[in-house]
Design a protein around this motif. Structure first.
Motif, PDB file in Angstrom:
ATOM      1  N   ASN A 143       0.830  -1.205   0.000  1.00 61.74           N
ATOM      2  CA  ASN A 143       0.000   0.000   0.000  1.00 61.74           C
ATOM      3  C   ASN A 143       0.864   1.254   0.000  1.00 61.74           C
ATOM      4  OD1 ASN A 143      -2.440  -1.333  -0.105  1.00 61.74           O
ATOM      5  ND2 ASN A 143      -2.681  -1.394   2.113  1.00 61.74           N
ATOM      6  N   HIS A 144       2.030   1.180   0.610  1.00 59.73           N
ATOM      7  CA  HIS A 144       2.937   2.335   0.594  1.00 59.73           C
ATOM      8  C   HIS A 144       3.347   2.663  -0.842  1.00 59.73           C
ATOM      9  CE1 HIS A 144       3.080   1.742   4.893  1.00 59.73           C
ATOM     10  NE2 HIS A 144       3.831   2.829   5.033  1.00 59.73           N
ATOM     11  N   ALA A 145       3.663   1.649  -1.617  1.00 62.32           N
ATOM     12  CA  ALA A 145       4.030   1.877  -3.018  1.00 62.32           C
ATOM     13  C   ALA A 145       2.836   2.441  -3.784  1.00 62.32           C
ATOM     14  CB  ALA A 145       4.501   0.580  -3.664  1.00 62.32           C
ATOM     15  N   ARG A 146       1.654   1.896  -3.565  1.00 55.61           N
ATOM     16  CA  ARG A 146       0.459   2.388  -4.270  1.00 55.61           C
ATOM     17  C   ARG A 146       0.192   3.855  -3.961  1.00 55.61           C
ATOM     18  NH1 ARG A 146      -1.291  -2.761  -2.613  1.00 55.61           N
ATOM     19  NH2 ARG A 146      -1.436  -4.161  -4.399  1.00 55.61           N
ATOM     20  N   VAL A 147       0.333   4.236  -2.694  1.00 51.70           N
ATOM     21  CA  VAL A 147       0.118   5.641  -2.311  1.00 51.70           C
ATOM     22  C   VAL A 147       1.173   6.520  -2.970  1.00 51.70           C
ATOM     23  CG1 VAL A 147       0.199   7.270  -0.367  1.00 51.70           C
ATOM     24  CG2 VAL A 147      -1.124   5.133  -0.166  1.00 51.70           C
ATOM     25  N   LEU A 148       2.408   6.084  -2.983  1.00 50.97           N
ATOM     26  CA  LEU A 148       3.473   6.859  -3.632  1.00 50.97           C
ATOM     27  C   LEU A 148       3.170   7.047  -5.120  1.00 50.97           C
ATOM     28  CD1 LEU A 148       6.225   8.171  -2.918  1.00 50.97           C
ATOM     29  CD2 LEU A 148       7.286   6.080  -3.765  1.00 50.97           C
ATOM     30  N   PHE A 149       2.712   5.999  -5.793  1.00 51.01           N
ATOM     31  CA  PHE A 149       2.364   6.094  -7.213  1.00 51.01           C
ATOM     32  C   PHE A 149       1.182   7.035  -7.417  1.00 51.01           C
ATOM     33  CE2 PHE A 149       3.902   1.441  -7.552  1.00 51.01           C
ATOM     34  CZ  PHE A 149       5.222   1.853  -7.533  1.00 51.01           C
ATOM     35  N   ALA A 150       0.189   6.969  -6.547  1.00 53.82           N
ATOM     36  CA  ALA A 150      -0.986   7.840  -6.667  1.00 53.82           C
ATOM     37  C   ALA A 150      -0.578   9.306  -6.527  1.00 53.82           C
ATOM     38  CB  ALA A 150      -2.036   7.471  -5.616  1.00 53.82           C
ATOM     39  N   ILE A 151       0.317   9.577  -5.599  1.00 56.83           N
ATOM     40  CA  ILE A 151       0.794  10.951  -5.406  1.00 56.83           C
ATOM     41  C   ILE A 151       1.628  11.391  -6.597  1.00 56.83           C
ATOM     42  CG2 ILE A 151       2.355  12.378  -4.015  1.00 56.83           C
ATOM     43  CD1 ILE A 151       1.256  10.800  -1.559  1.00 56.83           C
ATOM     44  N   ALA A 152       2.439  10.507  -7.143  1.00 59.37           N
ATOM     45  CA  ALA A 152       3.238  10.845  -8.327  1.00 59.37           C
ATOM     46  C   ALA A 152       2.332  11.209  -9.498  1.00 59.37           C
ATOM     47  CB  ALA A 152       4.146   9.682  -8.707  1.00 59.37           C
ATOM     48  N   ARG A 153       1.214  10.526  -9.625  1.00 59.85           N
ATOM     49  CA  ARG A 153       0.285  10.788 -10.721  1.00 59.85           C
ATOM     50  C   ARG A 153      -0.500  12.077 -10.513  1.00 59.85           C
ATOM     51  NH1 ARG A 153      -0.781   4.746 -10.281  1.00 59.85           N
ATOM     52  NH2 ARG A 153       0.438   3.907 -12.011  1.00 59.85           N
ATOM     53  N   ASP A 154      -0.787  12.419  -9.241  1.00 63.06           N
ATOM     54  CA  ASP A 154      -1.572  13.619  -8.951  1.00 63.06           C
ATOM     55  C   ASP A 154      -1.127  14.208  -7.620  1.00 63.06           C
ATOM     56  OD1 ASP A 154      -3.398  15.650  -8.647  1.00 63.06           O
ATOM     57  OD2 ASP A 154      -5.170  14.352  -8.640  1.00 63.06           O
ATOM     58  N   PRO A 155      -0.117  15.084  -7.642  1.00 62.47           N
ATOM     59  CA  PRO A 155       0.421  15.659  -6.409  1.00 62.47           C
ATOM     60  C   PRO A 155      -0.575  16.531  -5.633  1.00 62.47           C
ATOM     61  CG  PRO A 155       1.936  15.989  -8.235  1.00 62.47           C
ATOM     62  CD  PRO A 155       0.672  15.472  -8.814  1.00 62.47           C
ATOM     63  N   ALA A 156      -1.663  16.914  -6.259  1.00 62.91           N
ATOM     64  CA  ALA A 156      -2.663  17.738  -5.575  1.00 62.91           C
ATOM     65  C   ALA A 156      -3.875  16.910  -5.135  1.00 62.91           C
ATOM     66  CB  ALA A 156      -3.108  18.876  -6.492  1.00 62.91           C
ATOM     67  N   ALA A 157      -3.781  15.606  -5.223  1.00 62.67           N
ATOM     68  CA  ALA A 157      -4.909  14.741  -4.858  1.00 62.67           C
ATOM     69  C   ALA A 157      -5.243  14.887  -3.374  1.00 62.67           C
ATOM     70  CB  ALA A 157      -4.584  13.290  -5.176  1.00 62.67           C
ATOM     71  N   ARG A 158      -6.524  14.788  -3.061  1.00 64.42           N
ATOM     72  CA  ARG A 158      -6.959  14.775  -1.668  1.00 64.42           C
ATOM     73  C   ARG A 158      -6.737  13.380  -1.105  1.00 64.42           C
ATOM     74  NH1 ARG A 158     -12.993  16.400  -2.570  1.00 64.42           N
ATOM     75  NH2 ARG A 158     -12.630  14.661  -3.969  1.00 64.42           N
ATOM     76  N   LEU A 159      -6.571  13.289   0.203  1.00 62.44           N
ATOM     77  CA  LEU A 159      -6.399  11.981   0.840  1.00 62.44           C
ATOM     78  C   LEU A 159      -7.546  11.046   0.486  1.00 62.44           C
ATOM     79  CD1 LEU A 159      -5.010  12.656   4.408  1.00 62.44           C
ATOM     80  CD2 LEU A 159      -3.980  11.276   2.608  1.00 62.44           C
ATOM     81  N   ARG A 160      -8.738  11.582   0.418  1.00 60.07           N
ATOM     82  CA  ARG A 160      -9.917  10.792   0.055  1.00 60.07           C
ATOM     83  C   ARG A 160      -9.728  10.154  -1.320  1.00 60.07           C
ATOM     84  NH1 ARG A 160     -14.781  14.555  -0.172  1.00 60.07           N
ATOM     85  NH2 ARG A 160     -13.808  14.967   1.802  1.00 60.07           N
ATOM     86  N   ASP A 161      -9.191  10.936  -2.258  1.00 63.69           N
ATOM     87  CA  ASP A 161      -8.966  10.433  -3.621  1.00 63.69           C
ATOM     88  C   ASP A 161      -7.849   9.391  -3.654  1.00 63.69           C
ATOM     89  OD1 ASP A 161     -10.934  12.231  -4.506  1.00 63.69           O
ATOM     90  OD2 ASP A 161      -9.437  13.814  -4.769  1.00 63.69           O
ATOM     91  N   ILE A 162      -6.790   9.646  -2.903  1.00 62.52           N
ATOM     92  CA  ILE A 162      -5.685   8.695  -2.825  1.00 62.52           C
ATOM     93  C   ILE A 162      -6.190   7.368  -2.265  1.00 62.52           C
ATOM     94  CG2 ILE A 162      -3.485   8.194  -1.666  1.00 62.52           C
ATOM     95  CD1 ILE A 162      -2.955  11.270  -1.786  1.00 62.52           C
ATOM     96  N   ALA A 163      -6.966   7.448  -1.193  1.00 58.55           N
ATOM     97  CA  ALA A 163      -7.512   6.235  -0.580  1.00 58.55           C
ATOM     98  C   ALA A 163      -8.384   5.464  -1.566  1.00 58.55           C
ATOM     99  CB  ALA A 163      -8.317   6.606   0.665  1.00 58.55           C
ATOM    100  N   GLU A 164      -9.210   6.180  -2.296  1.00 56.51           N
ATOM    101  CA  GLU A 164     -10.098   5.518  -3.256  1.00 56.51           C
ATOM    102  C   GLU A 164      -9.313   4.817  -4.360  1.00 56.51           C
ATOM    103  OE1 GLU A 164     -13.454   6.845  -6.465  1.00 56.51           O
ATOM    104  OE2 GLU A 164     -13.430   7.882  -4.541  1.00 56.51           O
ATOM    105  N   VAL A 165      -8.336   5.515  -4.915  1.00 56.68           N
ATOM    106  CA  VAL A 165      -7.517   4.940  -5.989  1.00 56.68           C
ATOM    107  C   VAL A 165      -6.767   3.698  -5.498  1.00 56.68           C
ATOM    108  CG1 VAL A 165      -5.439   5.357  -7.385  1.00 56.68           C
ATOM    109  CG2 VAL A 165      -7.247   7.064  -7.306  1.00 56.68           C
ATOM    110  N   CYS A 166      -6.289   3.752  -4.270  1.00 56.55           N
ATOM    111  CA  CYS A 166      -5.503   2.649  -3.708  1.00 56.55           C
ATOM    112  C   CYS A 166      -6.375   1.570  -3.061  1.00 56.55           C
ATOM    113  CB  CYS A 166      -4.513   3.190  -2.679  1.00 56.55           C
ATOM    114  SG  CYS A 166      -3.297   4.317  -3.386  1.00 56.55           S
ATOM    115  N   ARG A 167      -7.666   1.841  -2.975  1.00 53.50           N
ATOM    116  CA  ARG A 167      -8.626   0.902  -2.356  1.00 53.50           C
ATOM    117  C   ARG A 167      -8.260   0.585  -0.913  1.00 53.50           C
ATOM    118  NH1 ARG A 167     -10.142  -3.005  -7.455  1.00 53.50           N
ATOM    119  NH2 ARG A 167     -10.906  -1.301  -8.723  1.00 53.50           N
ATOM    120  N   ILE A 168      -7.988   1.680  -0.176  1.00 48.52           N
ATOM    121  CA  ILE A 168      -7.712   1.598   1.253  1.00 48.52           C
ATOM    122  C   ILE A 168      -8.562   2.651   1.938  1.00 48.52           C
ATOM    123  CG2 ILE A 168      -5.361   0.689   1.005  1.00 48.52           C
ATOM    124  CD1 ILE A 168      -4.281   3.536   1.320  1.00 48.52           C
ATOM    125  N   THR A 169      -8.597   2.632   3.252  1.00 47.21           N
ATOM    126  CA  THR A 169      -9.364   3.640   3.976  1.00 47.21           C
ATOM    127  C   THR A 169      -8.604   4.965   3.985  1.00 47.21           C
ATOM    128  OG1 THR A 169      -8.367   3.170   6.130  1.00 47.21           O
ATOM    129  CG2 THR A 169     -10.337   1.870   5.499  1.00 47.21           C
TER     130      THR A 169
END
Length: 99
Positions: A13-39
């Motif tokens: 999940n750490h790698a997934r969150v890092l990738f999500a942030i790399a793709r969208d540095p302005a993403a909200r935590l809610r969006d990061i969680a949704e993309v990574c399928r975590i809370t």
């Protein structure tokens, strides 16, 4: 019993969150969680871990947070200690850019 029970995955999940942030540095935590399928709480904890480990930092832009990745660091595991984070991100995010 879940279809996925007992299965393992290549990425943490750490790698997934890092990738999500790399793709969208302005993403909200809610969006990061949704993309990574975590809370959202798990996403927050992982972002804190990544920040404390020096892989990223946060900057406020008005009411939003922008994440700035620190790409010159290396991976944590001794087997990949010479692999720059930048190279890992390029592998997993290169398909996101047009061209």
């Amino acid at each position: 019993m879940s279809v996925h029970a007992g299965q393992w995955h290549f990425l943490t999940n750490h790698a997934r969150v890092l990738f999500a942030i790399a793709r969208d540095p302005a993403a909200r935590l809610r969006d990061i969680a949704e993309v990574c399928r975590i809370t959202e709480r798990t996403a927050q904890s992982i972002v804190t871990d990544l920040e404390q480990a020096g892989y990223m930092r946060r900057e406020r832009e008005g009411r939003r947070t922008r994440y700035i990745l620190c790409l010159d660091g290396t991976l944590r595991h001794p087997a990949e200690a010479d692999v720059p984070v930048r190279e890992l991100l390029e592998v997993f995010t290169s398909h996101d850019s047009p061209g």
